[in-house]
Design a protein around this motif. Structure first.
Motif, short mmCIF file in Angstrom:
data_model
loop_
_atom_site.label_atom_id
_atom_site.label_comp_id
_atom_site.label_asym_id
_atom_site.label_seq_id
_atom_site.Cartn_x
_atom_site.Cartn_y
_atom_site.Cartn_z
N MET A 28 0.85 -1.19 0.00
CA MET A 28 0.00 0.00 0.00
C MET A 28 0.89 1.24 0.00
O MET A 28 1.72 1.41 0.87
CB MET A 28 -0.91 -0.02 1.24
CG MET A 28 -1.91 1.10 1.27
SD MET A 28 -2.97 1.07 2.73
CE MET A 28 -4.23 -0.07 2.23
N ASP A 72 -2.55 5.48 -1.45
CA ASP A 72 -3.64 4.60 -0.99
C ASP A 72 -3.97 4.87 0.48
O ASP A 72 -5.13 4.91 0.87
CB ASP A 72 -3.25 3.13 -1.16
CG ASP A 72 -2.88 2.79 -2.59
OD1 ASP A 72 -3.66 3.15 -3.49
OD2 ASP A 72 -1.81 2.20 -2.81
N GLU A 80 -7.53 6.28 1.68
CA GLU A 80 -8.29 5.42 2.58
C GLU A 80 -8.61 6.15 3.89
O GLU A 80 -9.73 6.10 4.39
CB GLU A 80 -7.50 4.14 2.86
CG GLU A 80 -8.07 3.23 3.92
CD GLU A 80 -9.45 2.68 3.56
OE1 GLU A 80 -9.77 2.64 2.36
OE2 GLU A 80 -10.18 2.32 4.49
N LEU A 137 -11.28 8.92 3.23
CA LEU A 137 -12.62 8.39 3.02
C LEU A 137 -13.19 7.80 4.30
O LEU A 137 -14.38 7.93 4.59
CB LEU A 137 -12.59 7.32 1.91
CG LEU A 137 -12.30 7.85 0.50
CD1 LEU A 137 -12.23 6.71 -0.50
CD2 LEU A 137 -13.34 8.87 0.07
N ARG A 138 -12.31 7.15 5.06
CA ARG A 138 -12.79 6.58 6.32
C ARG A 138 -13.25 7.68 7.28
O ARG A 138 -14.17 7.49 8.06
CB ARG A 138 -11.70 5.73 6.97
CG ARG A 138 -12.26 4.51 7.65
CD ARG A 138 -11.23 3.75 8.42
NE ARG A 138 -10.30 2.99 7.61
CZ ARG A 138 -9.33 2.25 8.11
NH1 ARG A 138 -9.16 2.18 9.41
NH2 ARG A 138 -8.52 1.58 7.33
N TYR A 189 10.40 -10.50 5.42
CA TYR A 189 9.74 -10.53 4.12
C TYR A 189 9.33 -11.97 3.81
O TYR A 189 10.10 -12.91 4.01
CB TYR A 189 10.71 -10.02 3.04
CG TYR A 189 10.12 -10.09 1.63
CD1 TYR A 189 9.02 -9.32 1.29
CD2 TYR A 189 10.68 -10.92 0.67
CE1 TYR A 189 8.49 -9.37 0.02
CE2 TYR A 189 10.16 -10.98 -0.60
CZ TYR A 189 9.06 -10.21 -0.92
OH TYR A 189 8.54 -10.28 -2.18
N ILE A 211 -1.30 -16.89 -4.74
CA ILE A 211 -2.10 -15.67 -4.99
C ILE A 211 -2.17 -15.39 -6.48
O ILE A 211 -3.23 -15.09 -7.03
CB ILE A 211 -1.50 -14.47 -4.23
CG1 ILE A 211 -1.57 -14.71 -2.72
CG2 ILE A 211 -2.26 -13.18 -4.59
CD1 ILE A 211 -0.78 -13.70 -1.89
N ALA A 251 -4.58 -17.57 -8.14
CA ALA A 251 -5.95 -17.13 -7.87
C ALA A 251 -6.29 -15.90 -8.70
O ALA A 251 -7.40 -15.78 -9.23
CB ALA A 251 -6.13 -16.84 -6.38
N LEU A 252 -5.35 -14.98 -8.82
CA LEU A 252 -5.64 -13.74 -9.55
C LEU A 252 -5.82 -13.97 -11.04
O LEU A 252 -6.40 -13.13 -11.73
CB LEU A 252 -4.52 -12.71 -9.30
CG LEU A 252 -4.45 -12.16 -7.87
CD1 LEU A 252 -3.30 -11.19 -7.72
CD2 LEU A 252 -5.77 -11.49 -7.48
N PRO A 254 -13.39 -13.87 -9.99
CA PRO A 254 -13.81 -13.99 -8.58
C PRO A 254 -14.65 -15.24 -8.32
O PRO A 254 -14.46 -15.92 -7.31
CB PRO A 254 -14.62 -12.72 -8.36
CG PRO A 254 -14.03 -11.73 -9.32
CD PRO A 254 -13.67 -12.53 -10.54
N SER A 255 -15.57 -15.54 -9.23
CA SER A 255 -16.42 -16.70 -9.03
C SER A 255 -15.60 -18.01 -9.06
O SER A 255 -15.83 -18.92 -8.26
CB SER A 255 -17.50 -16.73 -10.11
OG SER A 255 -18.50 -17.64 -9.78
N ARG A 273 -12.50 -18.29 -8.27
CA ARG A 273 -11.67 -18.36 -7.04
C ARG A 273 -12.46 -18.99 -5.90
O ARG A 273 -11.94 -19.84 -5.16
CB ARG A 273 -11.23 -16.94 -6.63
CG ARG A 273 -10.24 -16.32 -7.57
CD ARG A 273 -10.06 -14.84 -7.25
NE ARG A 273 -9.45 -14.15 -8.37
CZ ARG A 273 -9.61 -12.86 -8.63
NH1 ARG A 273 -10.34 -12.10 -7.84
NH2 ARG A 273 -9.01 -12.32 -9.66
N VAL A 274 -13.71 -18.55 -5.74
CA VAL A 274 -14.53 -19.09 -4.65
C VAL A 274 -14.81 -20.57 -4.90
O VAL A 274 -14.70 -21.39 -3.98
CB VAL A 274 -15.84 -18.29 -4.51
CG1 VAL A 274 -16.77 -18.95 -3.50
CG2 VAL A 274 -15.55 -16.85 -4.09
#
Lengths: 104, 184
Positions: free
Chosen positions: A1, A5, A9, A12-13, A65, A73, A76-77, A81-82, A84-85
């Protein structure tokens, strides 16, 4: 990050506009926008000041590290998304069997 | 749907095979127009987190109308209270008032385990999570899922051993997602 970012973040928070945050720290809206765009990077001290104006605290630490998850990962990427699940559920079913929860 | 029957094998009592039909759970919630956000591991998995999970977690909106819809959905799902000593769970009379009386519910349905958390650690609940949420399709159902940033901040705030164990992979997933986004 990255700093952009973190700043976005935090803002906005806190529910602040760029103009409101700028006013809180004595900067212009355009300065906030430049930092959030990533075109310009605030110093660590300035970033901390900006985040505190959002009533949050910037914490930084050091840890070993670890890239041991990267191949999993990245695999998965490469999926949707579907997918991956569905893949995770399929693996969990197998793990459940291995753990002895399955009815043989 | 009928749950698998119990049986004994090799000298120990095997438990029923857990169901992971999360799509069916989400479909019923959507059909009842429940306002909710998928949080936790399933939301993280949908965004690239490489590990698995045994249940699905959601944060429903807590207004009275939504609790009524949630109660109706949970009744249709035949949700029961999940307990450590009863695989089939414990029956409970589900209504909106009851659902609003606790911050969390751990439930078992014939389609899989479902956890409700109105105010996950480190967040202020549905409206807070909705800000960063994204829409994704999970098991054929379009739902709002919590952002990786919000999942990470919640696990950091919860600070349980199991949350701490998940954080390195979650943080690395967020980094790799952002790397890909910046390259595309």
């Amino acid at each position: 990050m990255g700093s952009r970012d973190l700043l976005r973040e935090a803002r906005l928070r806190a529910g602040l506009t760029q103009e409101e945050l700028g006013r809180a720290v004595g900067r212009t809206q355009s300065a906030i926008a430049r930092w959030e765009s990533g075109r310009v990077h605030p110093s660590l001290e300035t970033l901390r000041e900006l985040i505190r104006a959002c009533r949050l605290e910037l914490t930084i630490g050091l840890a070993n590290y670890d890239d041991s998850y990267d191949s999993f990962i990245n695999r998965a990427l490469d999926m949707s998304p579907s997918e991956r699940v569905a893949d995770a559920i399929a693996r969990e079913v197998v793990y459940s069997r291995i753990r002895g929860k399955a009815v043989a | 749907m009928r749950l698998p029957e119990r049986s004994s094998t090799r000298g120990f009592e095997a438990r029923p095979l857990p169901e992971f039909r999360f799509g069916d759970i989400l479909r019923v919630l959507k059909e009842h127009e429940v306002r909710f956000i998928v949080i936790g591991a399933i939301a993280a998995v949908a965004q690239g987190y490489p590990l698995t999970t045994q249940d699905i977690d959601i944060t429903p909106a807590r207004d009275p109308d939504n609790l009524e819809r949630l109660a109706a959905a949970l009744r249709e799902l035949r949700a029961r209270l999940r307990t450590p000593d009863k695989d089939e769970g414990v029956e409970l009379p589900i209504d909106a008032q009851m659902l609003g009386n606790a911050d969390m519910w751990t439930l078992r349905t014939p389609f899989g385990d479902l956890d409700l958390s109105y105010v996950p650690s480190g967040t202020q609940g549905y409206d807070d999570l909705r800000r960063g949420a994204r829409t994704e399709t999970i098991e054929g159902v379009e739902v709002a899922i919590s952002s990786l940033v919000d999942i990470i901040r919640s696990k950091e705030a919860a600070d349980r051993v199991k949350d701490q164990a998940q954080l390195p992979a979650l943080r690395r997933t967020l980094e790799l997602v952002r790397q890909r986004e910046s390259q595309s």
